[in-house]
Design a protein around this motif. Structure first.
Motif, PDB file in Angstrom:
ATOM      1  N   THR A 145       7.450  -4.186  -5.576  1.00 41.35           N
ATOM      2  CA  THR A 145       7.947  -3.710  -4.286  1.00 41.35           C
ATOM      3  C   THR A 145       9.354  -4.244  -4.004  1.00 41.35           C
ATOM      4  O   THR A 145      10.047  -3.735  -3.126  1.00 41.35           O
ATOM      5  N   SER A 180       0.833  -1.211   0.000  1.00 42.09           N
ATOM      6  CA  SER A 180       0.000   0.000   0.000  1.00 42.09           C
ATOM      7  C   SER A 180       0.869   1.263   0.000  1.00 42.09           C
ATOM      8  O   SER A 180       0.542   2.244  -0.676  1.00 42.09           O
ATOM      9  N   ASN A 181       1.981   1.244   0.726  1.00 43.86           N
ATOM     10  CA  ASN A 181       2.884   2.394   0.728  1.00 43.86           C
ATOM     11  C   ASN A 181       3.514   2.605  -0.651  1.00 43.86           C
ATOM     12  O   ASN A 181       3.716   3.747  -1.083  1.00 43.86           O
ATOM     13  N   THR A 182       3.805   1.498  -1.331  1.00 36.81           N
ATOM     14  CA  THR A 182       4.366   1.593  -2.685  1.00 36.81           C
ATOM     15  C   THR A 182       3.365   2.234  -3.633  1.00 36.81           C
ATOM     16  O   THR A 182       3.721   3.091  -4.454  1.00 36.81           O
ATOM     17  N   ASP A 209       0.935   4.233  -2.707  1.00 39.19           N
ATOM     18  CA  ASP A 209       0.803   5.633  -2.264  1.00 39.19           C
ATOM     19  C   ASP A 209       1.852   6.517  -2.931  1.00 39.19           C
ATOM     20  O   ASP A 209       1.560   7.646  -3.353  1.00 39.19           O
ATOM     21  N   LYS A 210       3.070   5.997  -3.020  1.00 37.95           N
ATOM     22  CA  LYS A 210       4.189   6.778  -3.553  1.00 37.95           C
ATOM     23  C   LYS A 210       4.222   6.784  -5.081  1.00 37.95           C
ATOM     24  O   LYS A 210       4.960   7.576  -5.678  1.00 37.95           O
ATOM     25  N   ASN A 211       3.424   5.915  -5.697  1.00 40.43           N
ATOM     26  CA  ASN A 211       3.410   5.823  -7.164  1.00 40.43           C
ATOM     27  C   ASN A 211       1.970   5.890  -7.657  1.00 40.43           C
ATOM     28  O   ASN A 211       1.380   4.861  -8.038  1.00 40.43           O
ATOM     29  N   PRO A 212       1.380   7.069  -7.654  1.00 43.47           N
ATOM     30  CA  PRO A 212      -0.044   7.218  -7.966  1.00 43.47           C
ATOM     31  C   PRO A 212      -0.448   6.825  -9.384  1.00 43.47           C
ATOM     32  O   PRO A 212      -1.628   6.614  -9.644  1.00 43.47           O
TER      33      PRO A 212
END
Length: 301
Positions: free
Chosen positions: A194, A104-106, A108-111
């Protein structure tokens, strides 16, 4: 606040279901994760275990249904989910505690990316933490320049992806997840790796729908190939010769979705139609002619 919805389908899962819940409770971001579980014809023991663990999971939706296909259950779960991101998790597989937060963080950082993948171990005994390391291969291209999809485990994607390409194709019994992700890539949606270890995929030859050695896996892979890759005449003929039962899937690009076709596949699809339907048309014509003549003969008498 729910950020991620984990979808899973259970059928005859008494062997793994309690261990699955124990694994689920170890994830590091459980406060933002919703579990949507579809129980197919659950036994009393399965219901009792689910009831007990429901008390310990912050966000959970459980529904009981009559026996249905895996992808029908997934689609059902997706429509009930509330998360921004969706992730599949089979109850006989194990995720690492940080896998959901990493994915999910990945995203978030790559919209601009729609799907997050990663590495996993293929294991042959439930509970093992060593086996064959399968490095993420979802982004590799074949000799013709087409993106391959080989990583069907532990994926996460944006829920909005379904607004663009539809849901899982319920015509498939085994390859519906691979078809869905291939469809996403074909329609230009980006996938990001990821490069993290996401979990442990149980590969027992006699257990699990996707693990079964059957002809279905072969013809479903061929169908996916005919939708999204270059297929030559020899491939089509071989498919026709060995897999005539499922021929309707070749030209039916999803009863639930509008699926675009590569222009350079049109010739292959035309040839497949000729190979599949011409013999049937000929046989039907003979049957109709025979019935007509039989009718004429009865009228004359």
């Amino acid at each position: 606040m729910i950020k991620i919805s984990v979808i899973t389908s259970v059928y005859k899962g008494i062997e793994y279901i309690e261990s699955f819940f124990c694994n689920f409770l170890q994830i590091d971001n459980i406060s933002e994760v919703e579990l949507v579980m579809v129980l197919n014809e659950p036994t009393r023991d399965e219901i009792d275990i689910v009831t007990e663990y429901k008390k310990r999971i912050p966000y959970i939706i459980v529904i009981e249904v009559n026996r249905e296909s895996l992808y029908a259950s997934w689609n059902r779960a997706i429509k009930l989910s509330h998360g921004k991101y969706l992730a599949t998790w089979s109850i006989d597989d194990c995720r690492t505690s940080e896998s959901l937060s990493v994915q999910s963080n990945t995203l978030d950082k790559n919209p601009t990316c729609m799907i997050a993948t990663g590495n996993y171990y293929k294991i042959f005994k439930y509970g093992d933490i060593t086996g064959f390391l399968k490095k993420d291969s979802a982004l590799k291209k074949d000799v013709n320049g087409y993106t391959q999809f080989r990583n069907g485990c532990f994926l996460m994607w944006r829920k909005e992806l379904h607004d663009y390409i539809g849901y899982f194709d319920e015509q498939f019994n085994i390859g519906g997840d691979a078809e869905f992700y291939m469809r996403a890539m074909y329609n230009g949606h980006k996938i990001i790796s990821t490069n993290s270890l996401l979990g442990y995929f149980l590969r027992e030859s006699n257990k699990g729908l996707s693990k079964q050695k059957s002809k279905e896996r072969g013809w479903e892979s061929q169908i996916i190939g005919m939708r999204y890759k270059k297929i030559f005449v020899c491939n089509i003929y071989n498919y026709y010769r060995t897999n005539k039962i499922k021929k309707t899937l070749i030209l039916n690009f999803g009863i639930y979705h509008n699926i675009k076709v590569r222009k350079n596949n049109l010739l292959s699809l035309l040839l497949s139609a000729i190979l599949f339907w011409l013999p049937d048309l000929k046989r039907k014509s003979v049957e109709i002619l025979f019935c007509y003549r039989k009718y004429q003969h009865s009228v004359k008498q």
